[in-house]
Design a protein around this motif. Sequence first.
Motif, PDB file in Angstrom:
ATOM      1  N   GLN A   2      13.217  -4.143   0.086  1.00 53.12           N
ATOM      2  CA  GLN A   2      14.525  -4.428   0.690  1.00 53.12           C
ATOM      3  C   GLN A   2      14.725  -5.928   0.849  1.00 53.12           C
ATOM      4  OE1 GLN A   2      16.849  -2.123   1.514  1.00 53.12           O
ATOM      5  NE2 GLN A   2      15.514  -0.475   0.842  1.00 53.12           N
ATOM      6  N   VAL A   3      13.663  -6.611   1.273  1.00 50.38           N
ATOM      7  CA  VAL A   3      13.787  -8.050   1.527  1.00 50.38           C
ATOM      8  C   VAL A   3      13.676  -8.827   0.216  1.00 50.38           C
ATOM      9  CG1 VAL A   3      12.841 -10.017   2.808  1.00 50.38           C
ATOM     10  CG2 VAL A   3      12.800  -7.732   3.833  1.00 50.38           C
ATOM     11  N   ALA A   4      12.798  -8.391  -0.668  1.00 44.75           N
ATOM     12  CA  ALA A   4      12.558  -9.120  -1.916  1.00 44.75           C
ATOM     13  C   ALA A   4      13.760  -9.034  -2.851  1.00 44.75           C
ATOM     14  CB  ALA A   4      11.318  -8.565  -2.608  1.00 44.75           C
ATOM     15  N   GLY A   5      14.523  -7.936  -2.787  1.00 46.61           N
ATOM     16  CA  GLY A   5      15.607  -7.749  -3.746  1.00 46.61           C
ATOM     17  C   GLY A   5      15.023  -7.807  -5.141  1.00 46.61           C
ATOM     18  N   GLY A   6      15.668  -8.544  -6.020  1.00 49.70           N
ATOM     19  CA  GLY A   6      15.152  -8.638  -7.385  1.00 49.70           C
ATOM     20  C   GLY A   6      14.278  -9.859  -7.605  1.00 49.70           C
ATOM     21  N   GLU A   7      13.957 -10.584  -6.521  1.00 52.76           N
ATOM     22  CA  GLU A   7      13.246 -11.868  -6.696  1.00 52.76           C
ATOM     23  C   GLU A   7      11.776 -11.669  -7.049  1.00 52.76           C
ATOM     24  OE1 GLU A   7      15.418 -14.084  -6.493  1.00 52.76           O
ATOM     25  OE2 GLU A   7      16.893 -13.365  -5.037  1.00 52.76           O
ATOM     26  N   CYS A   8      11.214 -10.519  -6.688  1.00 49.94           N
ATOM     27  CA  CYS A   8       9.805 -10.242  -6.969  1.00 49.94           C
ATOM     28  C   CYS A   8       9.710  -8.890  -7.650  1.00 49.94           C
ATOM     29  CB  CYS A   8       8.986 -10.132  -5.680  1.00 49.94           C
ATOM     30  SG  CYS A   8       9.162 -11.503  -4.564  1.00 49.94           S
ATOM     31  N   ARG A   9       8.616  -8.666  -8.317  1.00 50.53           N
ATOM     32  CA  ARG A   9       8.252  -7.305  -8.692  1.00 50.53           C
ATOM     33  C   ARG A   9       7.483  -6.743  -7.510  1.00 50.53           C
ATOM     34  NH1 ARG A   9       4.487  -8.035 -13.258  1.00 50.53           N
ATOM     35  NH2 ARG A   9       4.315 -10.151 -12.494  1.00 50.53           N
ATOM     36  N   VAL A  10       7.851  -5.545  -7.078  1.00 42.99           N
ATOM     37  CA  VAL A  10       7.157  -4.941  -5.937  1.00 42.99           C
ATOM     38  C   VAL A  10       6.484  -3.670  -6.424  1.00 42.99           C
ATOM     39  CG1 VAL A  10       7.359  -4.088  -3.587  1.00 42.99           C
ATOM     40  CG2 VAL A  10       8.908  -5.882  -4.386  1.00 42.99           C
ATOM     41  N   HIS A  11       5.186  -3.628  -6.286  1.00 40.38           N
ATOM     42  CA  HIS A  11       4.420  -2.490  -6.794  1.00 40.38           C
ATOM     43  C   HIS A  11       3.778  -1.724  -5.638  1.00 40.38           C
ATOM     44  CE1 HIS A  11       1.861  -0.157  -9.492  1.00 40.38           C
ATOM     45  NE2 HIS A  11       0.877  -0.384  -8.635  1.00 40.38           N
ATOM     46  N   ALA A  12       3.974  -0.395  -5.633  1.00 43.92           N
ATOM     47  CA  ALA A  12       3.354   0.466  -4.612  1.00 43.92           C
ATOM     48  C   ALA A  12       2.039   1.018  -5.131  1.00 43.92           C
ATOM     49  CB  ALA A  12       4.286   1.624  -4.277  1.00 43.92           C
ATOM     50  N   LEU A  13       0.997   0.946  -4.322  1.00 49.07           N
ATOM     51  CA  LEU A  13      -0.284   1.531  -4.739  1.00 49.07           C
ATOM     52  C   LEU A  13      -0.269   3.046  -4.563  1.00 49.07           C
ATOM     53  CD1 LEU A  13      -2.959  -0.881  -3.242  1.00 49.07           C
ATOM     54  CD2 LEU A  13      -2.006  -0.855  -5.551  1.00 49.07           C
ATOM     55  N   MET A  14       0.307   3.515  -3.456  1.00 46.91           N
ATOM     56  CA  MET A  14       0.215   4.948  -3.124  1.00 46.91           C
ATOM     57  C   MET A  14       1.533   5.641  -3.436  1.00 46.91           C
ATOM     58  SD  MET A  14      -1.750   4.576   0.514  1.00 46.91           S
ATOM     59  CE  MET A  14      -2.940   3.234   0.716  1.00 46.91           C
ATOM     60  N   GLY A  15       1.462   6.688  -4.210  1.00 44.55           N
ATOM     61  CA  GLY A  15       2.657   7.437  -4.584  1.00 44.55           C
ATOM     62  C   GLY A  15       3.031   8.464  -3.535  1.00 44.55           C
ATOM     63  N   PRO A  16       4.054   9.282  -3.829  1.00 42.41           N
ATOM     64  CA  PRO A  16       4.492  10.331  -2.913  1.00 42.41           C
ATOM     65  C   PRO A  16       3.352  11.292  -2.576  1.00 42.41           C
ATOM     66  CG  PRO A  16       5.995  10.132  -4.782  1.00 42.41           C
ATOM     67  CD  PRO A  16       4.833   9.241  -5.062  1.00 42.41           C
ATOM     68  N   THR A  48       0.832  -1.210   0.000  1.00 42.85           N
ATOM     69  CA  THR A  48       0.000   0.000   0.000  1.00 42.85           C
ATOM     70  C   THR A  48       0.868   1.264   0.000  1.00 42.85           C
ATOM     71  OG1 THR A  48      -0.209  -0.229   2.391  1.00 42.85           O
ATOM     72  CG2 THR A  48      -2.024  -1.068   1.037  1.00 42.85           C
ATOM     73  N   THR A  49       1.428   1.648   1.139  1.00 42.12           N
ATOM     74  CA  THR A  49       2.170   2.917   1.202  1.00 42.12           C
ATOM     75  C   THR A  49       3.597   2.738   0.678  1.00 42.12           C
ATOM     76  OG1 THR A  49       3.088   2.520   3.406  1.00 42.12           O
ATOM     77  CG2 THR A  49       0.914   3.538   3.309  1.00 42.12           C
ATOM     78  N   GLY A  50       4.233   3.857   0.357  1.00 42.32           N
ATOM     79  CA  GLY A  50       5.632   3.831  -0.060  1.00 42.32           C
ATOM     80  C   GLY A  50       6.525   3.263   1.031  1.00 42.32           C
ATOM     81  N   ILE A  51       6.152   3.508   2.281  1.00 40.33           N
ATOM     82  CA  ILE A  51       6.963   3.054   3.416  1.00 40.33           C
ATOM     83  C   ILE A  51       6.928   1.526   3.522  1.00 40.33           C
ATOM     84  CG2 ILE A  51       7.088   3.151   5.947  1.00 40.33           C
ATOM     85  CD1 ILE A  51       5.783   6.137   5.351  1.00 40.33           C
ATOM     86  N   VAL A  52       5.738   0.956   3.372  1.00 43.73           N
ATOM     87  CA  VAL A  52       5.618  -0.511   3.398  1.00 43.73           C
ATOM     88  C   VAL A  52       6.324  -1.098   2.165  1.00 43.73           C
ATOM     89  CG1 VAL A  52       4.007  -2.462   3.287  1.00 43.73           C
ATOM     90  CG2 VAL A  52       3.454  -0.479   4.715  1.00 43.73           C
ATOM     91  N   THR A  53       6.140  -0.454   1.016  1.00 42.85           N
ATOM     92  CA  THR A  53       6.737  -0.947  -0.226  1.00 42.85           C
ATOM     93  C   THR A  53       8.257  -1.004  -0.109  1.00 42.85           C
ATOM     94  OG1 THR A  53       4.950   0.129  -1.426  1.00 42.85           O
ATOM     95  CG2 THR A  53       6.830  -0.596  -2.727  1.00 42.85           C
ATOM     96  N   ASP A  54       8.833   0.028   0.468  1.00 45.62           N
ATOM     97  CA  ASP A  54      10.287   0.082   0.612  1.00 45.62           C
ATOM     98  C   ASP A  54      10.783  -1.110   1.429  1.00 45.62           C
ATOM     99  OD1 ASP A  54      12.930   0.775   0.828  1.00 45.62           O
ATOM    100  OD2 ASP A  54      12.601   2.752   1.647  1.00 45.62           O
ATOM    101  N   LEU A  55      10.107  -1.387   2.534  1.00 46.92           N
ATOM    102  CA  LEU A  55      10.530  -2.501   3.399  1.00 46.92           C
ATOM    103  C   LEU A  55      10.457  -3.832   2.641  1.00 46.92           C
ATOM    104  CD1 LEU A  55      11.361  -2.844   6.471  1.00 46.92           C
ATOM    105  CD2 LEU A  55       9.074  -3.788   6.765  1.00 46.92           C
ATOM    106  N   VAL A  56       9.346  -4.033   1.925  1.00 48.53           N
ATOM    107  CA  VAL A  56       9.164  -5.281   1.178  1.00 48.53           C
ATOM    108  C   VAL A  56      10.237  -5.403   0.102  1.00 48.53           C
ATOM    109  CG1 VAL A  56       7.610  -6.555  -0.366  1.00 48.53           C
ATOM    110  CG2 VAL A  56       6.683  -5.378   1.650  1.00 48.53           C
TER     111      VAL A  56
END
Length: 293
Positions: A32-46, A22-30
């Motif tokens: 960090q752990v996922a690295g390049g193994e997943c695509r990580v998409h943020a719903l909420m922008g700046p 959801t938020t950029g803050i949650v996305t950043d944490l995910v």
Amino acid sequence: MPGLGASSLPGSNGDRPLCVATTGIVTDLVAQVAGGECRVHALMGPGVDPHLYRPSPGDVAHLSAAAVVFYNGLHLEGKMAQLLRRLGRHRPVVSLGEHLRRRCPERLIPVGEGEYDPHIWFDVELWSRTLPAVERALVKLIPEQAQALRRRASSTSRRLRQLDRWCREQLARIPPRGRVLVTAHDAFRYFGRAYGIQVVGIQGVSTESEAGIADINRLVRMIVGRRIKAIFVESSVPERHVHAILDGCRAAGHPVRLGGQLYSDALGPPGSGADTYEQMVRHNVRTIVQALS
Ligand SMILES: [Zn+2]
């Protein structure tokens, strides 16, 4: 550092699973752990307010295509509760706040009957305690990458603990009596508790009523009495209230100034120097130390 929100549309690039946060803050944490193994998409922008955010049709498409969904929880994404519940029937939907509520409820700040302040990322050490929930969900999703995921989760945890120590050292430079954050946000309670800063909110203060004027006078007396050097307000506080406070302090012989911009519920735009979680925390701490020291 993995990019935020840089994933392509659902369906393409099907070799790597899609994580949606959801938020950029949650996305950043995910990320960090996922690295390049997943695509990580943020719903909420700046600059997006998660309390008021309603998912767009494009978001629903991303969420429906997601292998796993991460969100802050504790009612931060208030308008998304129903959708998240529905999504949870078909895929893992991970609430970081809920993880803390199960593991260390004593660290959460109650705000009502069975409810907690959702702004958990402002206590950096507490935020690091959500990492096991991210790690567990990602290991389940791509077990063949378990080792790499665990390694990244521990290095992220180490970095967050370093960041927590840095916050403590920096904020300790503010003279003790000046450690007061007068702010329009209601977001800084965890921050204040973690780092020994008294937080005074000026939201809801109204110059229309007698009570509002009394509130402002009380605030002015407190600022003057403790020789607080700056207050942090943003556009959500009507200008006349801000002026009433500044004028009141000046009239009492203690001119107070406006501190810089603080980021609360969303990261800054690219290039702002606050477009990752770590940068956002450092920006806030530097701004506060500079204004109050
Ligand atoms: Zn908030």
